[in-house]
Design an enzyme around this catalytic site. Structure first.
Site, PDB file in Angstrom:
ATOM      1  N   ARG A 225      43.884  20.168  11.684  1.00  0.00           N
ATOM      2  CA  ARG A 225      42.909  19.976  12.764  1.00  0.00           C
ATOM      3  C   ARG A 225      41.709  19.236  12.186  1.00  0.00           C
ATOM      4  NH1 ARG A 225      46.301  20.402  16.017  1.00  0.00           N
ATOM      5  NH2 ARG A 225      46.542  21.971  17.657  1.00  0.00           N
ATOM      6  N   HIS A 273      47.253  11.630  16.254  1.00  0.00           N
ATOM      7  CA  HIS A 273      47.790  12.972  16.552  1.00  0.00           C
ATOM      8  C   HIS A 273      49.284  12.895  16.901  1.00  0.00           C
ATOM      9  CE1 HIS A 273      46.544  17.271  17.844  1.00  0.00           C
ATOM     10  NE2 HIS A 273      47.822  17.247  17.448  1.00  0.00           N
TER      11      HIS A 273
END
Ligand code: NAP
Length: 310
Positions: A225, A273
């Site tokens: 993250r 991502h």
């Protein structure tokens, strides 16, 4: 009894997941209706994804569990209306994708591939890379994804050190915990892979002080993250040459704004991502198995600990 399963993960996912989910429930012999709309007090299970229209869980008075479609739960675990068990996604398709991403990016840096891919300039550079056994890799987070990636790297011959909250024994790698363990794990990382969840404890874990533990020229690969790293400290370490490169898949703000300094930085690789994603066929089996368990009065798989935040 037929269970009512509310699919609260958005229209786009519904189009992709509807058939695999119905098939998986059928294979397990679970009697269930799956739909995107039910009266709240008739719902037994909620299949969920961040950004769902469902933000208040209070009306779901008879629901038994929320089944998250994604591995990360930081956008739901702190929801004050959520009193139900929350299961996160552990999907072998997702894991396989992450192992491939991490292995690929570690090998890119280990083999120095950029030197040959980016510089086809007529200069003969006969420097062979070292063997994997001479390149130390550390993995922060030894859960479903981190452990699988670490094991693949061990299989390739890298000396791997891993770090997690609770002590672990995983064949072939050194597993450490605690602040001292983190310091050692960082100090031994020619390449550092981040596969921690985002929690209050892990946010900005890699600040300037901890980045300074890394060997000079170390490379970071972050598919965990974005907020695990202090962005300003990372850019300062890259600018000074303390760090060699950062391959970043996840960011504080996504999509990464076009004017963000990461895009143009010569020592940063941005991937959007895409390290891995839940695969409908295998993920539907995990959801269906948890519904079967709920109906049979058995314990749910992959439950999140709300206190730990993951
Ligand atoms: P997981 O199974 O829950 O594993 C999390 C690991 O992190 C565990 O080893 C845990 O330690 C460790 N950990 C958590 N808090 C810690 C702390 N404060 N100090 C030290 N270690 C800590 O999660 P996962 O399935 O492997 O997924 C990891 C993360 O990958 C997800 O949360 C998500 O953010 C990210 N992800 C990214 C993508 C992508 O495409 N980029 C895709 C899927 C997932 P214990 O083992 O001791 O509990």
């Amino acid at each position: 009894m037929t269970a009512n399963v509310l699919f609260a993960a958005g229209a786009e996912q519904w189009a992709i997941y509807r058939s695999p989910l119905l098939d998986a429930l059928d294979r397990l012999g679970v009697a269930a209706r799956v739909a995107t709309d039910f009266p709240a007090d008739e719902v037994d299970y909620i299949v969920y994804a961040p950004g769902s229209a469902v933000q208040d869980f209070t009306p779901f008075t008879r629901a038994r569990a929320v089944l998250n479609l994604w591995a990360g739960v930081e956008k739901i675990v702190g929801n004050p209306t959520l009193r139900l068990p929350l299961a996160r996604m552990v999907d072998h398709g997702l894991t396989q994708g992450m192992v491939e991403y991490v292995t690929g990016h570690v090998l890119r840096h280990h083999l120095g591939m950029d030197a040959h891919i980016l510089h086809q300039d007529g200069v003969w550079r006969p420097d062979a890379p070292p063997l994997a056994r001479d390149r130390r890799v550390s993995v922060l987070g030894l859960g479903a994804l981190g452990a699988a990636c670490a094991q693949m790297l061990v299989t390739l011959g890298f000396p791997v050190t891993g770090w997690s909250r609770r002590p672990k024994e995983i064949a072939g790698l050194r597993c450490l915990t605690g602040e001292d363990g983190l310091g050692q794990t960082l100090a031994e990382a020619d390449i550092l892979v981040l596969l921690l969840p985002l929690t209050p404890e892990t946010e900005k874990l890699l600040d300037a002080a901890r980045l300074a533990f890394l060997p000079r020229g170390a490379v970071i690969v972050n598919p965990g993250r974005g907020p695990l790293i202090d962005d300003d400290a990372l850019i300062a370490a890259l600018d000074s040459g303390a760090l060699g490169h950062a391959t970043l898949d996840v960011f504080r703000v996504e999509p990464l704004p076009p004017d963000h300094p990461f895009w143009g930085h010569p020592r940063v690789t941005v991937t959007p991502h895409i390290a891995s994603e839940t695969r409908p066929e295998s993920a539907a089996e995990v959801i269906a198995e948890n519904i079967r368990r709920g109906e049979a009065g058995e314990a749910f798989l992959h439950l999140v600990d709300p206190d730990a935040g993951y």
